[in-house]
Scaffold this motif. Structure first.
Motif, PDB file in Angstrom:
ATOM      1  N   UNK A   1      -6.557  -6.085   7.099  1.00 29.60           N
ATOM      2  CA  UNK A   1      -7.995  -5.820   6.940  1.00 29.60           C
ATOM      3  C   UNK A   1      -8.800  -6.686   7.908  1.00 29.60           C
ATOM      4  N   UNK A   2      -8.374  -7.929   8.102  1.00 30.93           N
ATOM      5  CA  UNK A   2      -9.063  -8.841   9.016  1.00 30.93           C
ATOM      6  C   UNK A   2      -8.958  -8.333  10.459  1.00 30.93           C
TER       7      UNK A   2
ATOM      8  N   UNK B   1      -1.188   2.271  14.652  1.00 29.74           N
ATOM      9  CA  UNK B   1      -2.286   2.872  13.893  1.00 29.74           C
ATOM     10  C   UNK B   1      -3.075   1.767  13.201  1.00 29.74           C
ATOM     11  N   UNK B   2      -4.381   2.029  13.049  1.00 29.07           N
ATOM     12  CA  UNK B   2      -5.247   1.047  12.390  1.00 29.07           C
ATOM     13  C   UNK B   2      -4.716   0.665  11.015  1.00 29.07           C
ATOM     14  N   UNK B   3      -4.164   1.639  10.303  1.00 29.11           N
ATOM     15  CA  UNK B   3      -3.684   1.387   8.944  1.00 29.11           C
ATOM     16  C   UNK B   3      -2.564   0.353   8.910  1.00 29.11           C
ATOM     17  N   UNK B   4      -1.901   0.160  10.027  1.00 24.84           N
ATOM     18  CA  UNK B   4      -0.797  -0.800  10.102  1.00 24.84           C
ATOM     19  C   UNK B   4      -1.286  -2.234  10.284  1.00 24.84           C
ATOM     20  N   UNK B   5      -2.578  -2.403  10.562  1.00 29.42           N
ATOM     21  CA  UNK B   5      -3.150  -3.727  10.785  1.00 29.42           C
ATOM     22  C   UNK B   5      -3.708  -4.300   9.493  1.00 29.42           C
TER      23      UNK B   5
ATOM     24  N   UNK C   1      -8.456  -5.216  11.414  1.00 25.81           N
ATOM     25  CA  UNK C   1      -9.251  -3.989  11.512  1.00 25.81           C
ATOM     26  C   UNK C   1     -10.731  -4.318  11.674  1.00 25.81           C
ATOM     27  N   UNK C   2     -11.222  -5.265  10.897  1.00 29.01           N
ATOM     28  CA  UNK C   2     -12.632  -5.654  10.970  1.00 29.01           C
ATOM     29  C   UNK C   2     -12.966  -6.215  12.352  1.00 29.01           C
ATOM     30  N   UNK C   3     -12.082  -7.019  12.899  1.00 31.01           N
ATOM     31  CA  UNK C   3     -12.317  -7.598  14.233  1.00 31.01           C
ATOM     32  C   UNK C   3     -12.345  -6.504  15.296  1.00 31.01           C
ATOM     33  N   UNK C   4     -11.418  -5.583  15.219  1.00 29.74           N
ATOM     34  CA  UNK C   4     -11.381  -4.483  16.195  1.00 29.74           C
ATOM     35  C   UNK C   4     -12.652  -3.647  16.095  1.00 29.74           C
ATOM     36  N   UNK C   5     -13.072  -3.335  14.877  1.00 30.36           N
ATOM     37  CA  UNK C   5     -14.305  -2.542  14.705  1.00 30.36           C
ATOM     38  C   UNK C   5     -15.510  -3.279  15.271  1.00 30.36           C
ATOM     39  N   UNK C   6     -15.577  -4.596  15.044  1.00 33.86           N
ATOM     40  CA  UNK C   6     -16.701  -5.383  15.552  1.00 33.86           C
ATOM     41  C   UNK C   6     -16.699  -5.403  17.076  1.00 33.86           C
ATOM     42  N   UNK C   7     -15.540  -5.657  17.671  1.00 30.30           N
ATOM     43  CA  UNK C   7     -15.445  -5.749  19.130  1.00 30.30           C
ATOM     44  C   UNK C   7     -15.666  -4.407  19.823  1.00 30.30           C
TER      45      UNK C   7
END
Length: 132
Positions: A92-93, A86-90, A95-101
């Motif tokens: 903040x950095x 889950x995203x919450x397990x990652x 999560x931000x990279x995944x959202x950007x990509x």
């Protein structure tokens, strides 16, 4: 001035097989690809969402006047896909990279959800106890 045979973003593909967004400027390919994907999505008479399998089946039945013998969601489980992380397990950095990509995919998905919800309302499909 456009070179011979060049297309603008979103124009139909030529027989040569060149990609739809090949002539988009550097940095605009992703935006062009998102627009093409969103336009293509609207051309589908039907599509469903994996996480809304039950409602997708109800929408299919309403749109095409066909009935499933047994609900696919019952046969394969309402949440047939497994979540590995889950995203919450990652961090903040991360999560931000995944959202950007995945920004382009997220934009297409948000549009798909909006179109799906609109079609549910259009066919009078509300929260159904079978989809709980």
């Amino acid at each position: 001035q456009r070179r011979s045979g060049a297309r603008r973003c979103g124009e139909k593909e030529e027989p040569s097989g060149s990609p739809l967004c090949a002539d988009a400027r550097a940095g605009e390919q992703e935006e062009c690809a998102v627009r093409v994907a969103q336009s293509t999505l609207l051309q589908f008479t039907f599509f469903g969402l994996t996480e809304e399998r039950c409602k997708s089946e109800l929408l299919f039945e309403a749109q095409f006047g066909m009935r499933f013998g047994k609900a696919l969601s019952a046969k394969h489980g309402a949440g047939a896909h497994k979540v590995k992380m889950r995203m919450e397990e990652l961090s903040a950095q991360q999560q931000a990279r995944i959202r950007k990509l995945n920004a382009g995919d997220a934009a297409v998905y948000e549009m798909a959800k909006a179109v799906f919800d609109h079609r549910l309302r259009q066919y009078g499909i509300r929260d159904d106890p079978r989809c709980a």
